[in-house]
Design an enzyme around this catalytic site. Structure first.
Site, PDB file in Angstrom:
ATOM      1  N   GLY A 247      -8.584   5.233   7.147  1.00  0.00           N
ATOM      2  CA  GLY A 247      -9.413   5.132   8.330  1.00  0.00           C
ATOM      3  C   GLY A 247      -8.810   4.180   9.349  1.00  0.00           C
ATOM      4  CB  ALA A 248      -8.249   0.752   9.471  1.00  0.00           C
ATOM      5  CB  SER A 249      -3.403   1.144   8.090  1.00  0.00           C
ATOM      6  OG  SER A 249      -3.465   1.282   6.695  1.00  0.00           O
ATOM      7  CB  THR A 250      -1.328   6.180   8.723  1.00  0.00           C
ATOM      8  OG1 THR A 250      -0.882   7.336   8.037  1.00  0.00           O
ATOM      9  CG2 THR A 250      -0.375   5.904   9.887  1.00  0.00           C
ATOM     10  CD  GLN A 251      -0.677   2.740   4.505  1.00  0.00           C
ATOM     11  OE1 GLN A 251      -1.087   2.113   5.469  1.00  0.00           O
ATOM     12  NE2 GLN A 251      -1.474   3.496   3.780  1.00  0.00           N
TER      13      GLN A 251
ATOM     14  CD  GLU B 195      -2.959   0.721   2.444  1.00  0.00           C
ATOM     15  OE1 GLU B 195      -2.690  -0.146   3.297  1.00  0.00           O
ATOM     16  OE2 GLU B 195      -3.917   1.505   2.564  1.00  0.00           O
TER      17      GLU B 195
END
Ligand SMILES: Nc1nc2c(ncn2[C@@H]2O[C@H](COP(=O)(O)OP(=O)(O)OP(=O)(O)O)[C@@H](O)[C@H]2O)c(=O)[nH]1
Ligand SMILES: [Ca+2]
Length: 492
Positions: free
Chosen positions: A203-207, A174
Site C-alpha cells: 500500500g505504501a511501498s514497492t520492491q 523487505e
C-alpha cells in the site's frame, strides 16, 4: 536308508556352499533392517513452529509456520500452517490511539495459540516486522512511531510464545526476504536452479529484487548472499511512497493542484462521484501537506485510460539518471533478467481483472475497456466486492502497467516472464517467510550433507535386497533344506 539320508543332510549343512549362502542371507537381512531403520528415522519427526507478524501499511497479517525439527536445514521443509488477518487498518493508523495498536493483535494471537500445540508455545519464536506505513510514521512523528512499536511489543510479550522482537524493517530487507521466500518455496536454492526475481506491491511501498549479471554500480542497491554453497548477488530497491495507496494520493494531489474543489479523475469510472476531504489525500508525508485538510472536494470519475496513464506518469521522474541505466527517480537499475514472481497487490489487482496471463498489449486493451465502463455497471457486476477496492481497480491496474513498463522497463517481449502469484505450495509469497528463515538460520551458507540415499535409491536397494533374500531362501530350500522345506509326509 534313513540313517544314510540323515548323514548326507548333516554333511551338506556344513559345506562351504551352505555356509556361504547362510552368511549372505544373514548379511542381506541385516542390511535390509539397517537401511529401513536409518531411512525411516526422520519419519518419527517432531515439529517446530514460528510466527511472523507482517505489520503492513494497510493491514497486519499473522503467519504461522511449521517444519519438521530434524530437517531444519533442508529447504522446502517449512510450510505455512495458518494465517490470520488482523481486523482493521495497519498499526501505523493507531498513531493517535497507540494502546489500540497492541490490542488489535490480540484476536489473531489467540488464534495462533490454538494453531500451535500447547506444549510448543514456549519454544515458538514470534517476530513482528513493520513496513512502509511505520517507516512513514517514524519520519513524520518518531515519538508516535516508538509508542506504537512499544504497544505491539507489550501485547506480544504477553503471549505464551518466545518473543523475539518487533521492529521496522528496511526496504532492502523487505525486498531481499521476499526474494528468499519465493525462491525457497520454489526449491531453487537446493536444486541450484535459476532464481526468480521478486516484485512486491504494497500500500505504501514497492520492491523489486533480482539476480543481475551486470555488476552493481550502486552499493545501496546490492545485497550478497551465500546460500547452499552458491553465491547470489542481488539487485534490490524499495520505493517508499510508491505503494498503490500512496501513489493514488500522489496522483490525486497532482491533479488537485489545478483545481482544489473538483477533481475530474480519468482513473475512476464514469458516474463515480464522491465528496472527499482534502485531508484524505494530503495526510501523508508522500503528498505535500495542505492548509485546510478538512475542506472537501468532489471526486468525479471520467474513465479515460490513456489520460489516466498520463496522469500516473507524472508521479515518476523518468528524465534524470546519473547511472548507465535507471528505473525512475534517479535510481539505478540494471536490465531486468529472468523470470519474476509478482505478488501482494500485483496479484490482487491483476487476478481480479483476469489479466494474469494476458500479453502487455491485451492487458492495455482490456483495461481501457474496463476503465470506461460506468460505475453503476461495475457495481452491479460485483455486488459483493468492497466499494473502496472496486472503485480503485482501474487506477491500480493502470499504475501496475505503468510501473512495470515505464518504471522497471519490462517490454512486450519479456512481459510473460512475470508470473502474478499469490501462493507457492500453499504458502503466501511475501517477505515474512524469508525473514524467519534468516533469523532462525534455517538456510545454511553451505549445502548440508545429503541423506544416505535418495528416495529412488532407497526403493531400488530395498527391492534388490528383498529379491536377494527370496532367491537365497529358495536356493537354501532347494539344496539343503529338504527336511524343513518338504512336507512332513515326505520326510517320513
Ligand atoms: N483488491 C484487493 N486489494 C487488497 C486486498 N488485500 C489488500 N489489498 C490492498 O492491496 C494493497 C497492498 O496490500 P498489502 O500487500 O497487504 O500492503 P501492505 O503490506 O499493507 O503495505 P506495505 O507496508 O506498503 O507493504 C493495499 O492497498 C491493500 O488495501 C484484497 O484482497 N483485494
Ligand atoms: Ca507488504
Amino acid at each position: 536308508m534313513a540313517e544314510q539320508r540323515e548323514i548326507k543332510a548333516k554333511t551338506s549343512w556344513r559345506s562351504p556352499r551352505t555356509i556361504c549362502i547362510i552368511f549372505l542371507f544373514i548379511a542381506a537381512v541385516v542390511a535390509l533392517m539397517t537401511i529401513a531403520i536409518v531411512q525411516s528415522k526422520p519419519i518419527s519427526q517432531k515439529y517446530k513452529y514460528g510466527i511472523v507478524l507482517d505489520a503492513g501499511s494497510s493491514h497486519t497479517s499473522v503467519y504461522i509456520y511449521e517444519w519438521p525439527a530434524e530437517k531444519e536445514n533442508n529447504t522446502g521443509m517449512v510450510r505455512q500452517l495458518d494465517t490470520c488477518d488482523v481486523e482493521g487498518k495497519g498499526i501505523s493508523s493507531y498513531a493517535n490511539n497507540v494502546s489500540q495498536a497492541g490490542n488489535s493483535l490480540k484476536k489473531c494471537m489467540d488464534k495462533a495459540k490454538k494453531s500451535v500445540p500447547k506444549a510448543k508455545h514456549g519454544d515458538t519464536p514470534v517476530y513482528l516486522g513493520a513496513t512502509a506505513g511505520m517507516r512513514l510514521l517514524s519520519m513524520e512523528n518518531k515519538r508516535a512511531s516508538d509508542e506504537v512499536m512499544a504497544s505491539v511489543e507489550r501485547t506480544l510479550r504477553n503471549t505464551p510464545f518466545d518473543y523475539q522482537g518487533a521492529r521496522i524493517i528496511s526496504g532492502q530487507e523487505e525486498g531481499a526476504f521476499g526474494w528468499i521466500t519465493v525462491n525457497y518455496l520454489s526449491d531453487n536454492f537446493r536444486q541450484a536452479k535459476p532464481t526468480m526475481g521478486a516484485l512486491d506491491l504494497g500500500g505504501a511501498s514497492t520492491q523489486i529484487t533480482f539476480v543481475s549479471k551486470q555488476s552493481s554500480v550502486s552499493p545501496e542497491n546490492s545485497i550478497d548472499f551465500r546460500l547452499y554453497g552458491k553465491d547470489y548477488q542481488l539487485y534490490t530497491h524499495s520505493f517508499l511512497c510508491y505503494g498503490k495507496d500512496q501513489v493514488l494520493k500522489l496522483a490525486m494531489a497532482h491533479q488537485l493542484e489545478t483545481d482544489e474543489y473538483i477533481l475530474h479523475d480519468p482513473c475512476f469510472h464514469p458516474g463515480y462521484k464522491v465528496n472527499k476531504s482534502l485531508g484524505s489525500v494530503f495526510n501523508s508525508p508522500c503528498a505535500k501537506t495542505f492548509d485546510e485538510p478538512s475542506r472537501t472536494f468532489t471526486h468525479i470519475g471520467e474513465g479515460k485510460w490513456e489520460e489516466c496513464r498520463n496522469s500516473i506518469r507524472k508521479v515518476f521522474n523518468f528524465s534524470d539518471c546519473s547511472f548507465s541505466s535507471c528505473s525512475f527517480n534517479r535510481v539505478y537499475q540494471p536490465k531486468v533478467e529472468g523470470m519474476f514472481g509478482a505478488f501482494s497487490a500485483y496479484y490482487f489487482v491483476m487476478n481480479f481483472l483476469n489479466l494474469t496471463t494476458h500479453s502487455l498489449e491485451e492487458s492495455k486493451m482490456s483495461l481501457s475497456k474496463y476503465c470506461s465502463t460506468s460505475w453503476s455497471e461495475i457495481k452491479s457486476n460485483h455486488p459483493k466486492v468492497k466499494d473502496k477496492y472496486l472503485a480503485e481497480y482501474c487506477f491500480s491496474a493502470t499504475y501496475i502497467l505503468t510501473l512495470l513498463e515505464d518504471g522497471y522497463k519490462f517490454t512486450p517481449e519479456n512481459w510473460n516472464d512475470i508470473n502474478f502469484i499469490d501462493k507457492i505450495e500453499n504458502s503466501n509469497a511475501g517477505w515474512t517467510l524469508g525473514y524467519m528463515l534468516n533469523l532462525t538460520n534455517m538456510i545454511p551458507a553451505e549445502a548440508p550433507d545429503t541423506p544416505p540415499l535418495t528416495n529412488g535409491g532407497f526403493v531400488t536397494v530395498m527391492l534388490f535386497l528383498s529379491m536377494a533374500i527370496i532367491v537365497l531362501l529358495a536356493l537354501s530350500c532347494k539344496f539343503f533344506g529338504r527336511p524343513s522345506c518338504s512336507s512332513p509326509k515326505e520326510i517320513i
